[in-house]
Design a protein around this motif. Structure first.
Motif, PDB file in Angstrom:
ATOM      1  N   UNK A   1       4.277 -12.142  48.908  1.00  0.00           N
ATOM      2  CA  UNK A   1       3.734 -13.237  50.049  1.00  0.00           C
ATOM      3  C   UNK A   1       2.702 -14.316  48.728  1.00  0.00           C
ATOM      4  N   UNK A   2       1.983 -14.231  47.612  1.00  0.00           N
ATOM      5  CA  UNK A   2       1.795 -15.491  47.664  1.00  0.00           C
ATOM      6  C   UNK A   2       3.513 -16.691  47.137  1.00  0.00           C
ATOM      7  N   UNK A   3       4.840 -15.928  46.648  1.00  0.00           N
ATOM      8  CA  UNK A   3       5.617 -16.199  46.572  1.00  0.00           C
ATOM      9  C   UNK A   3       6.009 -17.325  48.052  1.00  0.00           C
ATOM     10  N   UNK A   4       5.987 -16.755  49.216  1.00  0.00           N
ATOM     11  CA  UNK A   4       6.147 -17.664  50.135  1.00  0.00           C
ATOM     12  C   UNK A   4       5.496 -18.364  50.227  1.00  0.00           C
ATOM     13  N   UNK A   5       3.375 -18.252  50.442  1.00  0.00           N
ATOM     14  CA  UNK A   5       2.622 -20.051  50.118  1.00  0.00           C
ATOM     15  C   UNK A   5       3.112 -20.642  49.219  1.00  0.00           C
ATOM     16  N   UNK A   6       3.267 -20.393  47.837  1.00  0.00           N
ATOM     17  CA  UNK A   6       3.863 -21.177  46.967  1.00  0.00           C
ATOM     18  C   UNK A   6       5.181 -22.085  47.648  1.00  0.00           C
TER      19      UNK A   6
END
Ligand SMILES: Nc1ncnc2c1ncn2[C@@H]1O[C@H](COP(=O)(O)OP(=O)(O)OP(=O)(O)O)[C@@H](O)[C@H]1O
Ligand SMILES: [Mg+2]
Lengths: 243, 419
Positions: free
Chosen positions: A158-163
């Motif tokens: 999820x955090x990679x999606x946000x990045x």
């Protein structure tokens, strides 16, 4: 302490001069004392400090999410104090990518749609947005997940999606507020590796973190204490620029 | 301050401006509404019911007031008959209608068609071959009527052959005739293709049309109908015992009004020479019911709409609170306050519009079911189903105003702190 912007590094992308942020009370909270800070283009900066010291406040001011109560802030050459709200919003949308501790993904939209939201508010055509989103998703290594919903992803993913969403519009600056705060060490390592990759690609990265290992890998460290920002290498003043 | 120079220089360049494409704004709105289908449907319920109730009440009321019942069918409901007194002021037999009744009456709003019909005093024989058939047709039941094209249209009787009379025949008093179905059968004429001629006495009339059965003037069944002007010229005014009539076909609900206007329209100089017969005013009978019950039901529909409005407002307000993070994120991506406002307004308007559409469909269904189950003809103003989504849009917009404004006031930094 009489230096002017003329002496600032020519590649400076963020220039704070006497920036203050006091939250109106009662009682008024001076979250950021008069701050002078220059961050050069391509810098990799970690911001550390105790809780409540003003790190998020600093990041919000830099990200144009918050308006300083005093001082002058030049972002990518634009004197932000002179801009109208529409220009501020657009500058925020084009020059800065944000990554937050809570990922702020829209739960009912796919990974691709979440990332493709970047550029919507600067009138980028949908096709362009989808293309740059797909590319950004590839860059964070989630190409095989682009049709997934956030609920089907792990925290690190999820955090990679946000990045991916933050970098999709190729901003000058990536601002991250506790990006690994919700992740275990292993996942956090993946995220840090991504930031380093962005840094290597020439992006300016500013990370607020409690994570010693993350902070230690940054090229430059800023300490914030009671609203006062100092460079970790205490001999140098914060405005003097990185490396 | 020398230091300001570079920055001032850069600011002079046009800074980018925040903006969103309309298609994107709508797409975001649709996506948000579609993302929570269950909630969206529940939210719309009040609007759906309100719009449906409005349509159903108005539709069923208008259906009922234009009703076909055993005593009172639609043909009658839209029929106005104007009867000539058949005499002059001094009591002599006279035809009192003007020339060209049809075109004159059609000029009135609410008149579908109209035409005169008058039984003419014809004692001569009616036959195909005047000499040969004279005896055969003596004592036959055939009648001669003067008529107009509008008469047949107003009576709702169709031609099974030929084109019938037209205004040219009337104006120029052409010797043409239209045969009622029984008259045609008696004369042995099945079609006008062979250009048959009938003789009244020894005057020939070319048959230009043959009527089918049905219609509201059964007396025309065994009639030979000739242009009214020609008939009057050749056979004189109808006898006062069987005076001329004008049949007017009106729009549903217009009969009473037309009946009041007809005599003045036809004889503004002497309306007393004519009598109008309107169908019994059915709405008068049901007026008491309609007004009290109808008003109550409409009030209930209005309350349903208000509830629908509150429901949408409430859901949007909850959505604003739930989606504070999303609001902050959109601002981080370059949205202005007005974009956040527009976003939530679009969503509430969408909810209202879809609710209106569903309500419209439901209302029409109710009218159809309600009328078909009693074998009534459903009557609904065509603009009404279109009005329902408009009502929904208004409801949605009203409902969304306050929550959207609230949403747009959340500062981005605060919005993003929320998990
Ligand atoms: N909206 C606000 N109104 C009033 N005071 C605020 C507001 N936001 C932050 N503060 C105060 O400003 C100070 C700095 O807050 P800030 O969020 O910048 O801290 P931080 O360094 O990010 O802390 P943490 O590491 O816990 O996230 C704190 O004392 C906080 O209470
Ligand atoms: Mg913080």
């Amino acid at each position: 302490m009489t230096q002017t912007f003329e002496q600032a590094p020519p590649g400076a992308v963020i220039e704070l001069d006497g920036i203050e942020r006091t939250y109106p009370g009662p009682p008024p909270v001076p979250a950021l004392a008069a701050t002078r800070l220059t961050i050069a283009a391509g810098d990799y900066v970690a911001v550390v400090g105790p809780s409540g010291s003003g790190k998020s406040t600093l990041l919000n001011v830099i990200g144009l999410l918050d308006v300083p109560t005093a001082g002058r802030y030049v972002l990518d050459g634009y004197d932000t104090g002179a801009l109208n709200p529409s220009e501020r919003a657009a500058l925020r949308g084009t020059r800065i990518g944000f990554v937050f501790q809570s990922f702020h993904l829209m739960a009912h939209r796919t990974v691709l749609e979440n990332v493709a939201l970047a550029g919507t508010y600067v009138r980028l055509p949908r096709r362009r947005r989808l293309a740059q989103a797909a590319e950004a998703i590839e860059r964070v290594g989630l190409g095989h997940r682009s049709q997934f919903l956030p609920s089907q992803l792990s925290g690190g993913e999820r955090q990679r999606v946000a990045i991916a969403r933050a970098i999709a519009g190729r901003p000058k600056v990536l601002l991250c507020d506790e990006p690994t705060g919700n992740l275990d060490t292993h996942r956090a390592g993946e995220i840090v590796a991504l930031f380093e990759q962005m840094h290597t690609d020439g992006m300016t990265v500013v990370v607020v973190t409690h994570d010693e290992s993350l902070a230690g890998r940054a090229a430059r460290q800023l300490h914030v204490r009671d609203g006062v920002v100092t460079d970790a290498a205490a001999s140098r003043p914060a405005w003097a620029g990185g490396v | 301050m020398a230091g300001e120079a570079p920055a001032a220089h850069r600011s002079a360049l046009a800074a980018p401006r925040s903006g969103i494409r309309v298609a994107d704004l709508l797409r975001e709105g649709v996506a948000s509404v579609a993302a929570r289908p269950g909630r969206s449907i529940l939210t719309m319920t009040g609007t759906v019911l309100g719009c449906a109730a409005f349509l159903a009440i108005i539709g069923l009321t208008s259906t009922a007031s234009g009703q076909i019942t055993a005593q009172f069918n639609e043909l009658e409901a839209t029929s106005v008959t104007v009867v000539d007194t058949g005499v002059s002021e001094r009591g002599e037999p006279r035809y009192n209608f003007p020339e060209q009744v049809g075109p004159l009456m059609r000029g009135l709003n609410g008149v579908v068609d109209a035409g005169v019909y008058a039984s003419l005093n014809v004692s001569e024989t009616i036959a195909i071959r005047p000499q040969v058939d004279a005896e055969a047709s003596a004592g036959s039941s055939l009648a001669v009527y003067g008529g107009e094209p509008g008469t047949l249209a107003a009576a709702g009787v169709e031609l099974v052959s030929g084109n019938g009379m037209d205004e040219f025949h009337i104006q120029t008093r052409q010797p043409v005739a239209v045969l009622g179905f029984a008259a045609a059968a008696q004369l042995g004429i099945a079609s006008v293709v062979s250009q048959p001629t009938v003789f009244i006495g020894n005057r020939p009339y070319q048959v230009v049309g043959i009527l089918g059965q049905g219609g509201s003037l059964p007396e025309l069944g065994n009639a030979v109908i000739v242009p009214i002007g020609l008939g009057l010229e050749r056979y004189g005014p109808p006898s006062p015992a069987t005076p001329a009539h004008v049949l007017v076909r009106t729009d549903l609900g217009a009969a009473g009004l037309i009946a009041r206007q007809a005599a003045y329209r036809l004889r503004p100089d002497a309306p007393d020479l004519l009598d109008s017969i309107a169908p019994p005013d059915w709405s008068m009978i049901t007026d008491d019911v309609d007004t009290s019950v109808g008003t109550l039901l409409l009030a209930l529909a209005g309350i349903a709409l208000v509830i629908g409005c509150v429901a949408i407002a409430n859901t949007t307000l909850v959505a604003v609170m739930e989606r504070t993070g999303e609001i902050g994120l959109r601002q981080a991506l370059g949205a202005k306050r007005s974009h956040i406002l527009a976003q939530f307004l679009v969503e509430s308007v969408l909810l209202g519009a879809i609710g209106g559409l569903l309500g419209s469909a439901l209302g029409i269904a109710a009218v159809l079911i309600g009328s078909v189950s009693r074998s009534w003809t459903p009557v609904l103003e065509p603009a009404l189903p279109l009005a329902a989504p408009v009502v929904g849009i208004v409801v949605g917009a009203l409902a969304g105003l306050y929550p959207s404004w609230q949403a747009s006031r959340i500062p981005p930094a605060a919005a993003l702190q929320r998990v």
